[in-house]
Design a protein around this motif. Sequence first.
Motif, PDB file in Angstrom:
ATOM      1  N   ASP A 203       0.822  -1.213   0.000  1.00 21.35           N
ATOM      2  CA  ASP A 203       0.000   0.000   0.000  1.00 21.35           C
ATOM      3  C   ASP A 203       0.855   1.262   0.000  1.00 21.35           C
ATOM      4  OD1 ASP A 203       0.133  -1.476   2.627  1.00 21.35           O
ATOM      5  OD2 ASP A 203      -0.383   0.499   3.398  1.00 21.35           O
ATOM      6  N   GLU A 204       2.034   1.191   0.640  1.00 17.10           N
ATOM      7  CA  GLU A 204       2.923   2.366   0.593  1.00 17.10           C
ATOM      8  C   GLU A 204       3.386   2.632  -0.833  1.00 17.10           C
ATOM      9  OE1 GLU A 204       4.902   2.137   5.087  1.00 17.10           O
ATOM     10  OE2 GLU A 204       5.808   1.012   3.447  1.00 17.10           O
ATOM     11  N   ARG A 205       3.681   1.582  -1.550  1.00 14.91           N
ATOM     12  CA  ARG A 205       4.110   1.750  -2.945  1.00 14.91           C
ATOM     13  C   ARG A 205       3.010   2.454  -3.758  1.00 14.91           C
ATOM     14  NH1 ARG A 205       7.541  -3.798  -4.305  1.00 14.91           N
ATOM     15  NH2 ARG A 205       8.262  -4.058  -2.160  1.00 14.91           N
ATOM     16  N   ALA A 206       1.770   2.004  -3.527  1.00 15.14           N
ATOM     17  CA  ALA A 206       0.652   2.616  -4.259  1.00 15.14           C
ATOM     18  C   ALA A 206       0.529   4.088  -3.899  1.00 15.14           C
ATOM     19  CB  ALA A 206      -0.636   1.862  -3.946  1.00 15.14           C
ATOM     20  N   ARG A 207       0.728   4.378  -2.606  1.00 14.64           N
ATOM     21  CA  ARG A 207       0.578   5.784  -2.187  1.00 14.64           C
ATOM     22  C   ARG A 207       1.729   6.655  -2.701  1.00 14.64           C
ATOM     23  NH1 ARG A 207      -1.253   3.214   2.586  1.00 14.64           N
ATOM     24  NH2 ARG A 207       0.610   3.747   3.761  1.00 14.64           N
ATOM     25  N   ARG A 208       2.872   6.039  -3.041  1.00 16.73           N
ATOM     26  CA  ARG A 208       3.970   6.791  -3.650  1.00 16.73           C
ATOM     27  C   ARG A 208       3.715   7.052  -5.134  1.00 16.73           C
ATOM     28  NH1 ARG A 208       5.222   6.115   1.113  1.00 16.73           N
ATOM     29  NH2 ARG A 208       7.348   6.059   1.925  1.00 16.73           N
ATOM     30  N   GLY A 209       2.707   6.371  -5.698  1.00 20.41           N
ATOM     31  CA  GLY A 209       2.389   6.661  -7.099  1.00 20.41           C
ATOM     32  C   GLY A 209       2.612   5.514  -8.060  1.00 20.41           C
ATOM     33  N   LEU A 210       2.732   4.284  -7.530  1.00 18.61           N
ATOM     34  CA  LEU A 210       2.860   3.128  -8.424  1.00 18.61           C
ATOM     35  C   LEU A 210       1.506   2.436  -8.551  1.00 18.61           C
ATOM     36  CD1 LEU A 210       6.231   1.575  -7.171  1.00 18.61           C
ATOM     37  CD2 LEU A 210       5.852   3.156  -9.081  1.00 18.61           C
ATOM     38  N   PHE A 211       1.204   2.004  -9.754  1.00 21.78           N
ATOM     39  CA  PHE A 211      -0.090   1.360 -10.008  1.00 21.78           C
ATOM     40  C   PHE A 211       0.131   0.130 -10.867  1.00 21.78           C
ATOM     41  CE2 PHE A 211      -3.938   0.608 -12.470  1.00 21.78           C
ATOM     42  CZ  PHE A 211      -4.943   0.758 -11.526  1.00 21.78           C
TER      43      PHE A 211
END
Lengths: 268, 383
Positions: free
Chosen positions: A79-87
């Motif tokens: 979820d941290e990765r997603a919040r950094r802008g990875l999808f």
Amino acid sequence: MSTLAIRDLHVTVETDQGTKEILRGVDLTIKTGEIHAIMGPNGSGKSTLAYTIAGHPKYTVTQGTIELDGEDVLSLTVDERARRGLFLAMQYPVEIPGVTNTNFLRTAKTAIDGESPSIRSWTKDVKTAMSNLKMDSSFASRNVNEGFSGGEKKRNEILQLELLKPKFAVLDETDSGLDIDALKIVSEGVNRAHDNTNLGVLLITHYTRILRYIKPDFVHVFVAGRVAEEGGPELAEQLEEEGYVRFVSEGEADTDAVLTDDETASVG
Amino acid sequence: MTITETEPKFIPVQTRSERFKSSDVTDFPAVTGREVEWRYTPAAPINDLVDNGLNGAHYEYTLTDVDGVSARWIAMHDDLVARAGLPEDRASAAAWSGTQEALLLTLDGELDREVVLTRDGLGAEARAAHTVVRAMPNTVATLILRNSGQAKLAENIEFIVEDGARLTVVTVQEWDDDALHIATHFAQVQRDATLKHISVTLGGRLVRLNPSIHLAGAGAGTELFGAYFSDSGQHIEHQVYVFHDAPHQRSRVTYKGALQGKSAHTVWIGDVLIGQNAVGTDSYEQNRNLVLTEGAQADSVPNLEIEIGDIVGAGHASATGRFDDEQLFYLQSRGITEDEARRLVVRGFLVEIVQQIRSPELEEHLQAAIEAELATTADGGAR
């Protein structure tokens, strides 16, 4: 301007036959606004790369780094990765019982932005994005992906892509199983996201068909867990004519690394 | 009080309508766990609740003061007792035999507020209770039963819903972790009357709540809802019975449960009987369970018996889904934290039932309580 940099990435996965190394030293750099196509035969590790970037627990990174603007991505939770802008647009999007699409989208948007979207503009954004993807409004009240057809699931992935506005999107065989009309709709969605938010795209595909609608700046050919050849859009055209035969015969020396695509991609 | 069956009681009963009934505990053999009505229930914890000798003195309760509501204790041989049904299992009979007097709650008129009956001080002693709720003709009322604190309780509650009345009953079980509660809710729904019955069970070591609804009058209807959350070591059971016994009736049964933690266990058995008199019946029952972690077990058994051809519809459904690692990964890959992902899934799943209560205050309380259940189990390391 952001940069997603993958350096010397080695990834293993546990199988019934023991630990298998799927990625064997991948180097790849993507910048904001760039579209990279990753092509390759079944079992070359394309999907493994996609899920490793997203942080799926099935895959173990044994060597190498992934950095987003210098930050170590591998030490971040999913979820941290997603919040950094990875999808990651998944090849097999998962059904979530009991959660409506509307509720899911709003929760995800709130998580990504760190605050709830304003109700009025959000409702309008969702409506517009759904209409652009020719999704019936009933999808909003249905449970996430539950009972969706393959094509509807893919559209739902692109809907999330457009609404969550990531910096980088990995599209894992988004084109597979789509008829030509759906392929066009989905491609338009990716292009909209690219044009509107200067999205960086890592487009993973087995076929060149989608590249008629999404124009890559760079093409990487993946064989046996590493990049075997790189070039511009002309490389895709060459592959369309020649197929992967040349690369596969090279890669056959590494039979251990060649799992079937189902094995590498089966995270379900 | 005994109704003698033509069948000897030791022969397995084939249809629900022929099941043996008696209010005398000694008419039932000792519970072995092999009986159809006990096969899913853990035997050891309930030993004390299926025998004679329960403390059947008046129980402590508080009742909100609402115009049109009265309460008094009545004798067990009162005409109003046993109108809505008789025990079909030994625990229910033990409660019946063990109770000295029944609490009679009379609801009369169109009540402008919810009636709340709270039981919070039952204590740890094994006890029996009997309650009769009578909704007078054309009454419109909502009764909320709030159960909390310690309990080791076998009880029967009767609901007499007289002609044209519309009664909503919400029963909430938020007992202490070690509480035992075996309840049968008998209802008799008369002509053109409706009963909406909502059961929410979150707390208690073992809660077994069996609503048994006799749709007696023409045009009667019932909606039964259940929401339950079972965590580690917790057994939550519902045996729901709807008997369509007159023309043009409607019933809907929807129970939803979430399970989290090792040895969390839920049981749902849904029996619907459409009798020979029930022309034009429209009936549907369903049970959905959401298993959040490994090691939890949800048993779900829908049964439908139809004795007449001329009906509008009858159906049932049962499904148990898992919230698994792939779903978690999917939600997390959209930026949602693990805790939030679980909350999202469970809230979304149970909200449909909780919303049926139509009491914003209680709904909000229960949503918070459900989230607390999730957090407690997570902290307890049961995953």
